[in-house]
Design a protein around this motif. Structure first.
Motif, PDB file in Angstrom:
ATOM      1  N   ARG A 184       0.620  -1.555  -0.231  1.00 45.93           N
ATOM      2  CA  ARG A 184      -0.176   0.441   0.021  1.00 45.93           C
ATOM      3  C   ARG A 184       0.700   1.142   0.175  1.00 45.93           C
ATOM      4  N   THR A 185       0.494   2.008  -0.893  1.00 47.72           N
ATOM      5  CA  THR A 185       1.902   3.441  -0.938  1.00 47.72           C
ATOM      6  C   THR A 185       0.698   4.426  -0.197  1.00 47.72           C
ATOM      7  N   VAL A 186       1.378   5.416  -0.204  1.00 54.20           N
ATOM      8  CA  VAL A 186       1.125   6.869   1.047  1.00 54.20           C
ATOM      9  C   VAL A 186      -0.424   7.047   0.651  1.00 54.20           C
ATOM     10  N   CYS A 235      -0.310  -2.572  -4.610  1.00 58.55           N
ATOM     11  CA  CYS A 235       0.807  -2.770  -5.889  1.00 58.55           C
ATOM     12  C   CYS A 235       1.746  -4.378  -5.161  1.00 58.55           C
ATOM     13  N   ILE A 236       1.707  -5.168  -6.293  1.00 53.82           N
ATOM     14  CA  ILE A 236       2.449  -6.163  -5.861  1.00 53.82           C
ATOM     15  C   ILE A 236       3.594  -6.311  -7.319  1.00 53.82           C
ATOM     16  N   LEU A 237       4.725  -7.407  -6.589  1.00 49.95           N
ATOM     17  CA  LEU A 237       6.058  -7.240  -7.584  1.00 49.95           C
ATOM     18  C   LEU A 237       5.151  -8.692  -8.755  1.00 49.95           C
ATOM     19  N   VAL A 238       5.952  -7.897  -9.728  1.00 49.99           N
ATOM     20  CA  VAL A 238       5.815  -9.093 -11.118  1.00 49.99           C
ATOM     21  C   VAL A 238       6.940  -8.847 -11.624  1.00 49.99           C
ATOM     22  N   GLY A 239       7.726  -9.781 -11.236  1.00 51.24           N
ATOM     23  CA  GLY A 239       9.054  -9.805 -12.059  1.00 51.24           C
ATOM     24  C   GLY A 239       9.969  -9.228 -11.402  1.00 51.24           C
ATOM     25  N   SER A 240      10.514  -7.638 -12.054  1.00 50.76           N
ATOM     26  CA  SER A 240      11.298  -6.598 -11.464  1.00 50.76           C
ATOM     27  C   SER A 240      10.438  -5.406 -11.304  1.00 50.76           C
ATOM     28  N   GLN A 241       9.407  -5.528 -11.680  1.00 49.27           N
ATOM     29  CA  GLN A 241       8.899  -5.099 -11.499  1.00 49.27           C
ATOM     30  C   GLN A 241       7.438  -3.837 -10.705  1.00 49.27           C
ATOM     31  N   ALA A 242       7.408  -3.471 -10.299  1.00 54.36           N
ATOM     32  CA  ALA A 242       5.735  -2.728  -9.667  1.00 54.36           C
ATOM     33  C   ALA A 242       4.756  -2.575 -10.009  1.00 54.36           C
ATOM     34  N   GLN A 243       3.544  -3.466 -10.268  1.00 52.99           N
ATOM     35  CA  GLN A 243       1.816  -3.484 -11.355  1.00 52.99           C
ATOM     36  C   GLN A 243       1.187  -3.111  -9.847  1.00 52.99           C
ATOM     37  N   CYS A 244       0.627  -1.716 -10.402  1.00 49.89           N
ATOM     38  CA  CYS A 244      -0.590  -1.393  -9.069  1.00 49.89           C
ATOM     39  C   CYS A 244      -1.414  -0.813 -10.297  1.00 49.89           C
ATOM     40  N   LEU A 251      11.522   3.925  -1.991  1.00 48.87           N
ATOM     41  CA  LEU A 251      11.598   2.352  -2.542  1.00 48.87           C
ATOM     42  C   LEU A 251      10.239   1.898  -3.629  1.00 48.87           C
ATOM     43  N   LEU A 252       8.836   2.071  -4.041  1.00 51.79           N
ATOM     44  CA  LEU A 252       8.792   1.571  -4.876  1.00 51.79           C
ATOM     45  C   LEU A 252       8.873   2.082  -6.316  1.00 51.79           C
TER      46      LEU A 252
END
Lengths: 525, 243
Positions: A292-294, A299-308, A336-337
């Motif tokens: 959860r962002t501010v 978001c979740i991490l798929v491979g090396s990319q954040a998908q939101c 971090l995101l």
């Protein structure tokens, strides 16, 4: 002569009736819609009376959002009270802090701490922190006080002008607190100017006055100074609680983290992820974990990319990218995101991909059965939509993977609310899409193939894609045919694919949320 | 016919009893009913002025009961007095408006009653006051009173009703003051501010766009009011640029 007398009599009768009826309709009976009423004890968490909670909201949503703060009557009383109080202390604390920081971002430490204290003592004085209870018959109950007019922990009153109770605000613990804090904070702001307080930092007087106004009405703000007032005992009890803070006898860990997602529930009322993680922020993102962002993105991490997705309520649709293991979300910082090159998906595209059976916004819904219309998907019952009704979908919401419960926002008989429409397995027994030839009442979104007229006084720009490169302007009054309807964004932006001047493109036609603006752009003919 | 006549007499007796329970003498109620039946417009000027003064006096009396808490309204629970006296006040104001709302002879009194009532922290009373303002010309003192009332309002329905009235001040010399009130409501009580966020679009113009943008950025990013204000600003921009 007798006819004249009778005529005058009937006229006076009608006038008298017109004078009486409006006042009579304004009253709500004691213990209104209070089913299976049970008693309790004058101690924290179990104050009498309680009535079925599902008169005001769905039990399923009550458990999903508030399980940690339901008092279980069959558990060992001592340990249950300790558990309950520790959980609820964290909730009250977090809610009070969020509230005052939102109202006054520059609030000082002293005022913040005394405000939190004021809210805790108010909850004590009103109901000894009693709200949800699961009684021995395993029914979920809601606390009702003041002859049933007061609902829940903060005693949201059903005699007020705003029908908060019917909206489910009294039933929902966080909404209940927020509504109560709205009233308490109004008194909190007024109190320093009252003769019985005198200054903003006379904290004890300020707290006592705020509660007196809360408990007895705004005009009673200095009630506590009159030992002969009819409710002087209430004010004395309040002062006793303020001095002795008896709730602390049960709260072993006042700094415990809340298990309930307070901030999300204050803003969205329901359908919030659980709160996870420790006090230390994670150093990196992990797969199969929800973040959860501010600003509320999920978001979740798929491979090396954040998908939101932009909103918490659409998080279930992230499962089409990669399944996450738990609905508990970790907080993540923007910095971090950013290391994971985040991509934000449009909710309509992603959720449609996740569950193709979800009907698109703008679709005309055909009600296979009668379905309750609620103020929010899990909340207050407004009315029942009749079987066979055909209504436009103004919004949708998907919840609870893998069942994929779906809800649609509709307007029915001048009331706007949400209807439950089943799961991905059984949705066809609830609501289906109406045929394109069905007769429907006026709708906001034009149907595919329908004629429309440009209503924006300066015309509308046609673009190569929705919101994309400019092609040319279409003037006011021009008539077009809708080739395709595209809905985008969290506010359900409407775009129509049209043909104009030998070219095909997309025109913007307003939003559906929070309030419809479509008719300012185009008119269905 | 005779049975109907008797039933009607019983109903009128009931009406008289209801008004009696709210502190009005039965004979006075009966006389009032007769006066209502004649309609205010038909009253001769002296009688009309007397009737107006009487109603205003009654409003003031109930308002005094609201402020002092010492009248004979029910005290069955801590809030019962507040709700009972607020209902009585709102009903009296609504009746005043119904009887004399269109009468030029009562405009000044209606204004004074509404200005006091909109500052009373009760949704029924504030709603009745806003209904009076709706039928009066816009006025700086009316606006000032509404602004004070909205500072303590937490009722979303009242907020929505107030916005409808405040909209009348767009494009007038009082617009700056009105915008100050509306922007204050954006930062106000939680549920009331959400209602403001839903309806804010019609208050945005080229001059105040920057101040609304600044306000939006000061709100908590995840809050509904911040999102709705962002939507309104984006929609306004689109409306100005052709979509």
């Amino acid at each position: 002569m007798s006819k004249i007398i009778y005529s005058i009599f009937i006229f006076v009768l009608i006038q008298a009736t017109a004078l009486v009826l409006p006042s009579a309709n304004a009253q709500i009976s004691d213990y209104y819609m209070c089913n299976s009423r049970e008693s309790g004890e004058w101690n924290f968490g179990r104050v009498p009376m309680v009535c079925d909670a599902n008169s005001w909201g769905r039990d399923q949503d009550l458990v999903q959002n508030f399980d940690p703060v339901i008092f279980d009557d069959v558990a060992n009383r001592t340990s249950e009270r300790s558990r309950y109080m520790n959980e609820l202390n964290a909730v009250i604390r977090d809610a009070a802090i969020y509230y005052i920081k939102k109202r006054n971002p520059n609030v000082g430490t002293d005022e913040l701490n005394n405000w939190v204290l004021a809210v805790m003592v108010t909850a004590t004085a009103e109901t000894y922190w009693s709200h949800y209870r699961q009684t021995s018959d395993r029914r979920y109950k809601l606390m009702r006080g003041d002859f049933g007019h007061g609902h829940g922990m903060m005693q949201v009153d059903d005699r007020s002008h705003f029908p908060a109770i019917q909206q489910g605000i009294g039933w929902n613990l966080i909404s209940n607190m927020t509504y109560g804090m709205d009233i308490l904070y109004t008194a909190w702001l007024r109190a320093p100017s009252q003769s019985c307080v005198g200054s903003a930092t006379n904290w004890t007087a300020r707290i006592r006055s705020s509660w007196a106004a809360y408990n007895g009405g705004p005009a009673r703000i200095c009630r506590w100074t009159n030992p002969n007032d009819a409710w002087a005992r209430n004010d004395q009890n309040f002062y006793d609680q303020l001095q002795n803070k008896r709730w602390l006898n049960y709260v072993a860990n006042p700094q415990m983290k809340s298990s309930v997602n307070v901030a999300c529930l204050i803003e969205n009322r329901e359908n919030c992820s659980s709160v996870g993680g420790g006090e230390v922020p994670p150093p990196s993102m992990q797969t199969k974990t929800l973040y959860r962002t501010v600003d509320g993105k999920m978001c979740i991490l798929v491979g090396s990319q954040a998908q939101c997705v932009r909103e918490e309520r659409d998080r279930v649709c992230l499962n089409t990218l990669e399944k996450y293991s738990s609905d508990t979300a970790e907080n993540i910082s923007d910095s971090l995101l950013a290391k994971y090159n985040p991509v934000v998906y449009d909710r309509h595209e992603l959720c449609s991909k996740y569950d193709p059976s979800i009907l698109k916004v703008g679709t005309i819904l055909d009600f296979v059965i009668s379905i309750n219309l609620r103020a929010t998907p899990g909340g207050g019952l407004l009315t029942t939509v009749a079987q066979g009704s055909k209504l436009e979908a103004l919004d949708f919401e998907l919840r609870n993977a893998p069942a994929n419960d779906r809800y649609y926002k509709v307007r029915y008989n001048n009331q706007v609310g949400y209807v439950y429409a089943g799961t991905s397995a059984n949705y066809a027994t609830w609501i289906v899409g109406a045929s394109l030839t069905s007769e429907v009442p006026s709708s906001s979104v034009a149907r595919m193939g329908a004629p429309i007229q440009v209503m924006a006084s300066s015309g509308i720009f046609m673009r190569a894609t929705p919101g994309g490169a400019l092609i040319e302007a279409i003037p006011y009054g021009y008539r077009l045919q809708v080739l395709e309807v595209v809905v985008r964004g969290t506010n359900n932006e409407i775009f129509y694919k049209v043909a104009y001047n030998g070219r095909v493109g997309y025109i913007y036609s307003g939003v559906l949320l929070p309030k419809e603006t479509v008719k300012a752009w185009t008119k269905a003919l | 016919m005779r049975a109907f006549f008797v039933a009607g007499l019983l109903l009128i007796a009931g009406v008289i009893l209801v008004f009696s329970s709210n502190g009005n003498a039965p004979l006075e109620v009966a006389a009032r009913l007769a006066a209502v039946a004649r309609t205010p417009a038909s009253l001769p000027p002296e009688e009309k002025n007397s009737e107006i003064s009487k109603v205003v006096s009654e409003v003031n009396q109930i308002e005094s009961c609201y402020q002092t808490g010492t009248c004979s309204y029910p005290q069955t629970d801590p809030k019962s007095y507040h709700f009972a006296v607020s209902h009585a006040l709102a009903n009296k104001i609504a009746l005043f408006s119904k009887q004399f709302g269109q009468d030029p002879a009562a405009q000044n009194e209606l204004r004074q009653v509404a200005r006091k009532a909109v500052k009373i922290d009760d949704g029924f009373v504030q709603s009745a006051a806003l209904s009076i303002f709706k039928d009066l010309p816009i006025d700086q003192e009316n606006l000032q009173a509404i602004g004070e009332g909205m500072q303590t309002n937490s009722d979303p329905l009242v907020a929505e009703q107030a916005l409808g009235e405040l909209q009348r001040y767009m494009g007038t010399p009082q617009e700056a003051k009105m915008q100050e009130i509306v922007q204050g409501m954006v930062s106000g009580a939680h549920f009331a501010s959400q209602k403001v966020g839903e309806n804010i679009l019609s208050f945005i113009n080229d001059q105040n766009f920057p101040s609304y943008k600044q306000l939006q950025q000061q709100l908590p990013a995840q809050s509904r009011i911040a999102r709705d204000l962002a939507t309104a600003l984006k929609e306004y921009r689109r409306q100005r640029s052709g979509g």
